[in-house]
Design an enzyme around this catalytic site. Structure first.
Site, PDB file in Angstrom:
ATOM      1  N   HIS A  23       0.823  -1.211   0.000  1.00  0.00           N
ATOM      2  CA  HIS A  23       0.000   0.000   0.000  1.00  0.00           C
ATOM      3  C   HIS A  23       0.859   1.264   0.000  1.00  0.00           C
ATOM      4  O   HIS A  23       0.354   2.349  -0.274  1.00  0.00           O
ATOM      5  CB  HIS A  23      -0.915  -0.027   1.226  1.00  0.00           C
ATOM      6  CG  HIS A  23      -2.332   0.361   0.962  1.00  0.00           C
ATOM      7  ND1 HIS A  23      -2.931   0.334  -0.283  1.00  0.00           N
ATOM      8  CD2 HIS A  23      -3.310   0.802   1.816  1.00  0.00           C
ATOM      9  CE1 HIS A  23      -4.199   0.721  -0.177  1.00  0.00           C
ATOM     10  NE2 HIS A  23      -4.444   1.009   1.084  1.00  0.00           N
ATOM     11  N   ASN A  73      -6.895   6.405   3.996  1.00  0.00           N
ATOM     12  CA  ASN A  73      -8.301   6.764   3.801  1.00  0.00           C
ATOM     13  C   ASN A  73      -8.598   8.229   4.089  1.00  0.00           C
ATOM     14  O   ASN A  73      -9.733   8.672   3.938  1.00  0.00           O
ATOM     15  CB  ASN A  73      -9.225   5.855   4.618  1.00  0.00           C
ATOM     16  CG  ASN A  73      -8.969   5.944   6.101  1.00  0.00           C
ATOM     17  OD1 ASN A  73      -7.982   6.512   6.541  1.00  0.00           O
ATOM     18  ND2 ASN A  73      -9.863   5.370   6.884  1.00  0.00           N
ATOM     19  N   ASP A  98      -0.841   2.189  -5.447  1.00  0.00           N
ATOM     20  CA  ASP A  98      -0.840   0.750  -5.687  1.00  0.00           C
ATOM     21  C   ASP A  98      -2.124   0.367  -6.406  1.00  0.00           C
ATOM     22  O   ASP A  98      -3.162   0.993  -6.204  1.00  0.00           O
ATOM     23  CB  ASP A  98      -0.720  -0.008  -4.361  1.00  0.00           C
ATOM     24  CG  ASP A  98      -1.831   0.345  -3.385  1.00  0.00           C
ATOM     25  OD1 ASP A  98      -1.913   1.526  -2.981  1.00  0.00           O
ATOM     26  OD2 ASP A  98      -2.637  -0.536  -3.033  1.00  0.00           O
ATOM     27  N   ASN A 119      -9.276   3.116  -1.018  1.00  0.00           N
ATOM     28  CA  ASN A 119      -9.764   4.150  -0.108  1.00  0.00           C
ATOM     29  C   ASN A 119      -9.066   5.493  -0.276  1.00  0.00           C
ATOM     30  O   ASN A 119      -9.678   6.543  -0.061  1.00  0.00           O
ATOM     31  CB  ASN A 119      -9.665   3.677   1.344  1.00  0.00           C
ATOM     32  CG  ASN A 119     -10.681   2.596   1.651  1.00  0.00           C
ATOM     33  OD1 ASN A 119     -11.759   2.566   1.062  1.00  0.00           O
ATOM     34  ND2 ASN A 119     -10.337   1.706   2.552  1.00  0.00           N
TER      35      ASN A 119
END
Length: 194
Positions: A23, A73, A98, A119
């Site tokens: 991530h 997020n 990613d 997100n």
């Protein structure tokens, strides 16, 4: 800063726990760019982010490289703050992230689109618009029945780590191509390598 600058936001999560995870590949790419261009990240005075201001080459385009200091997020807040602070038009915002739907070791470029369950992209699109440039760094799908959220928060597998520097470098090259030559030419060069 004039509006001929570019803002390159690498997505990721803060802290050592997440540093080497899939991530955080967006952070890895902007760190690579800062190293190439001789930039150093510093906490931004008006955004929840660290930034490195640099040029691609002497006399070249100005680039603001950025990493949110918050979690994935909540990427929309820092993106919006930085766009406003630097007066960067949305066609000069590049988000590096990613991408599960692209095989590991591949890079794809596009403008706009949905968030695909990501997100960070969801929050940026809500805060601004979905019509920004994207450097989509392929991390591939999780094996078997592994949960996607668990997969992206894990470090790259040992077999992937050998090729990770090349993937990060190729992604940084893609950002440079967009800045120097525009999206269409960058797509032709980057997608032509696949």
């Amino acid at each position: 800063m004039t509006n001929d600058a570019w803002l390159v936001l690498g997505l990721g999560n803060p802290g050592d726990r997440y540093r080497a995870t899939r991530h955080n590949v967006g952070h890895m790419v902007v760190e690579e760019l800062a190293q190439r261009f001789g930039g150093a990240f510093k906490r931004h005075p008006r955004a929840t982010a660290t930034v490195a201001e640099c040029r691609t080459r002497p006399g070249g385009p100005k680039i603001v490289l950025a990493k949110s200091t918050g979690f994935m997020n909540t990427s929309g807040g820092p993106a919006s703050q930085l766009v406003k602070y630097y007066g960067v038009p949305l066609d000069r915002l590049i988000v590096v992230h990613d991408e599960l739907d692209i095989p590991f070791d591949s890079v794809k470029l596009k403008r706009g689109g949905g968030h695909g369950g990501h997100n960070g992209l969801r929050d940026i699109s809500s805060a601004l618009t979905p019509d920004y440039l994207r450097v989509r760094v392929g991390i591939g799908r999780p094996p078997g029945r592994q949960d996607a959220a668990d997969y992206v928060l894990r470090p790259f597998a040992s077999t992937e780590r050998d090729n990770l520097p090349v993937l990060v470098s190729d992604s940084a090259d893609a950002v440079e191509l967009i800045v120097e030559h525009g999206l269409l030419e960058a797509q032709q060069r980057v997608h032509g390598k696949s």
